[in-house]
Design an enzyme around this catalytic site. Structure first.
Site, short mmCIF file in Angstrom:
data_model
loop_
_atom_site.label_atom_id
_atom_site.label_comp_id
_atom_site.label_asym_id
_atom_site.label_seq_id
_atom_site.Cartn_x
_atom_site.Cartn_y
_atom_site.Cartn_z
CB SER A 156 -12.26 5.15 -3.44
OG SER A 156 -11.96 6.25 -4.26
CG LEU A 157 -13.25 6.52 2.19
CD1 LEU A 157 -13.01 5.92 3.56
CD2 LEU A 157 -14.29 7.63 2.27
CE LYS A 216 -4.43 2.85 3.24
NZ LYS A 216 -4.35 2.93 1.79
CE LYS A 243 -9.36 2.52 3.50
NZ LYS A 243 -8.90 1.26 2.88
CG ASP A 303 -2.09 -0.96 1.05
OD1 ASP A 303 -2.23 -1.51 -0.06
OD2 ASP A 303 -2.84 -1.16 2.01
CB CYS A 310 14.72 -33.04 -1.18
SG CYS A 310 15.29 -34.71 -0.84
#
Length: 666
Positions: free
Chosen positions: A83-84, A311, A114, A34, A421
């Site tokens: 959206s914000l 954020k 959030k 993000d 292996c």
């Protein structure tokens, strides 16, 4: 920076952000975290502020990043799912409050965590769940009603007195425990695991088969009232309380404040709780509470002016590397794990972190004694992200040349980054071999997945694949979640698998370097297991499509005494050792198809085999000559190229319909 350079950089940023929007919103497979993505967006906004003439309606800052895919019916949202606007500093939070007050608003705020998931809309008519959809681009989303019905947290019937019509918005997420379980199952099945819970939630909700969605343990929080008929509500906090009274799980922390400094304190409190929550959050949302004030403030082309999302930065800590443990996973992959001095990270003390693989170690130049920087991927799984200081005289760590479990040599296959292996009888690989044997495309034992296989191996009931055919109902009834019916269903599937034929059996045995195509070529050339076992080097090498390495792998496998004993046990159990030949049609005659991403039920090899069996041609790259692209989860650049060329994209369900596939025919 001159205007010409700015214009060039602006174009680069737009292209980058569009590319990463597609990966995040549409493919559920982001390449950036993000913070890296947000840095690109902020740089774009700064250029737009400096050069307003650059801005068009197509700018990523002017619209939501997702699109509605062709896998589901499209839904046009009556109320735009906006959206914000993201902010990254406390000063920006205070600036938001100041702008509102300058506009004459005296707000009360509601602050919520959030949730990091997939935004969806739920519609109810006369109290009955009628339709659910994804956000898409905010105006047009995808109808995922049937998948949403499988999520227990979503009420299917509202209580008496519910409004005539109600639309709410929420976030579908995957709890940490469900995510860790899913990743373990994906690793056991040798599938690419999801990177974080958000991607896992989005990928799970976009499944064509709703039973897959049902198995993923998804949950939901509702955070907004979109539309309501017959009920008057005045504010956000009131609407959250009302939705909770109707049975919706709503944001558990939804405090209301009038002073912006109290809002700041709440943001900090939520940030401190972040590492202790059973689900991912990536920020705190600050919303104006009063609906009348919201209407007065309105929205930009992309964001409401009455809300912001703070954020949180990814938490990273430095520590001294004191060791590197190399373990052999259940899939035979050698996995390096960093051991370092303990640090407190995202709410828990950690002292071990993923180092991924040999290439990653070389890229960072990791050596013992180095100072490393560690974070939690998705706030869950610790990982090393950088070396900040190399210890004096430290040597870059080298992966072992022999398996830590059995001592056999390790090798790295072409195109892989992991070491494996080479010993098929390595104790650490027992579970992997059993899971592969029972998988679709191999012996196709329905119900014998990684979880069941793990229990059987842990209890000592299955130690080789031949033991599967000795299982009885009383043993299965001891396993978790097994009842008489499920036990009988599994025994029926085990019995049915005996008739699969030689090609499936050869592939199921997991011969090194022999995939399903090569197994079919062997079966077609020799016809019986006995003939394959006694085949000479020149006979195998003469098969069109075989090379020296594949021939050597077949000879080595059947030369082992353990293999001979295993084949005899399988034969004694009634497993078919003859080849029937593939079912061939011309449904795909003349078509060139590219397979990309992770399909819901078919492996990539199985899909390519079906293309060939039905007269088509499977290729690895997209061009103008490609007829269509068969895409699954995390499809990546091939899907992007197909879309840019206008080449049709189909999902697994559409593909199986094209070839008239009948899962009951083997």
């Amino acid at each position: 920076m001159g205007i010409a350079q700015a214009k060039k950089r602006y174009a680069e940023l737009k292209d980058k952000i569009e590319y990463h929007n597609h990966l995040y919103y549409d493919m559920d497979s982001p390449e950036l975290d993000d913070y890296e993505y947000d840095a690109l967006t902020r740089e774009l906004k700064e250029l737009e502020e400096k050069y307003p003439d650059f801005v068009t309606q197509e700018s990523p800052t002017q619209r939501v990043g997702g699109t509605a895919s062709g896998r589901f019916e499209k839904v046009t949202h009556e109320v735009k799912m906006e959206s914000l606007q993201d902010v990254f500093s406390i000063e920006e939070v205070r600036d938001f409050d100041e702008r509102l007050r300058e506009a004459g608003i005296r707000p009360s705020y509601v602050v919520e965590a959030k949730i990091d998931g997939l935004s969806i809309s739920l519609e109810y008519r006369r109290g009955v769940f009628e339709r659910g959809s994804t956000r898409g681009d905010g105006v047009v989303g995808e109808d995922v009603t049937e998948n949403l019905r499988t999520i227990r947290d979503i009420p299917k019937q509202l209580p008496k007195g519910a409004p005539e019509f109600l639309e709410v918005r929420g976030e579908v997420y995957m709890p940490h425990d469900a995510f860790l379980k899913l990743v373990e199952e994906q690793e056991l099945s040798e599938k690419q695991p999801f990177k974080n819970p958000r991607n896992a939630a989005a990928g799970s909700l976009r499944q064509k088969d709703s039973s897959v969605t049902a198995s993923r343990g998804l949950s939901l929080f509702v955070f907004n009232l979109q539309r309501v008929e017959g009920k008057e509500l005045n504010g956000h906090r009131e609407s959250l309380d009302y939705m909770q009274s109707l049975g919706f799980p709503v944001s558990p922390r939804r405090e209301r404040f009038t002073d912006i400094e109290d809002v700041v304190k709440e943001i900090e409190k939520i940030g401190q709780m972040r590492g202790t929550l059973p689900y991912d959050i990536d920020g705190a949302v600050v919303k104006v509470d009063d609906f009348a004030q919201r209407n007065a403030l309105g929205s930009t082309s992309k964001f409401p002016r009455w809300a912001i999302a703070f954020k949180y930065p990814p938490e990273e800590k430095e520590s001294k590397l004191i060791g590197i443990d190399v373990t052999v996973g259940r899939t035979g992959v050698l996995t390096p794990t960093a051991v370092f001095e303990p640090v407190l990270l995202a709410g828990t003390t950690v002292s071990r972190a993923i180092l991924h693989n040999e290439d990653f170690i070389r890229q960072l130049g990791v050596g013992l004694g180095d100072t490393i920087r560690v974070r939690k991927a998705g706030d869950i799984i610790p990982e090393v992200v950088a070396v900040t200081k190399h210890a004096q005289d430290a040597q870059v760590f080298r992966m072992p040349e022999h398996c830590p479990s059995c001592g056999a040599p390790v090798s790295r296959l072409e195109g892989e980054s992991a070491l494996r292996c080479t010993n098929p009888e390595c104790p650490a690989q027992t579970l992997r071999n059993i899971i592969h044997f029972a998988a679709r495309g191999a012996m196709d034992i329905d119900g014998f997945g990684p979880a069941v296989a793990s229990q059987l191996v842990e209890r000592g009931l299955v130690q080789t694949v031949a033991d599967i055919y000795d299982l009885r109902a009383p043993q299965l009834l001891e396993l978790e979640k097994f009842k008489e019916k499920s036990a009988q269903n599994l025994l029926t599937a085990i019995e049915a698998s005996k008739q699969n034929g030689l090609d499936k059996l050869l592939f199921a045995l997991g011969i090194r370097n022999i995939g399903s195509k090569a197994a079919a070529l062997l079966a077609e050339r020799f016809g019986t297991m006995e003939a394959v076992q006694t085949a000479k080097e020149d006979e195998i090498n003469a098969i069109d499509g075989f090379g020296g390495v594949m021939t050597e792998s077949v000879l080595d496998f059947f030369a082992k005494e353990g293999t001979r004993d295993l084949i005899e046990r399988l034969r004694a159990s009634g497993v078919k050792m003859e080849y029937d030949g593939p079912r061939k049609t011309d449904y795909l005659a003349g078509k060139t198809i590219v397979v990309t991403g992770t399909l819901p039920t078919l492996s990539r090899t199985e899909a390519q085999d079906l293309i060939a069996q039905n007269g088509g041609k499977a290729t690895g790259s997209v061009s103008k000559k490609t007829s269509c692209v068969l895409a699954g989860e995390a499809a990546g650049s091939k899907l992007t190229k197909a879309q840019s060329l206008g080449i049709p994209v189909i999902d697994e369900a559409e593909f199986l319909e094209m070839i008239h596939y009948d899962s009951t025919i083997k």
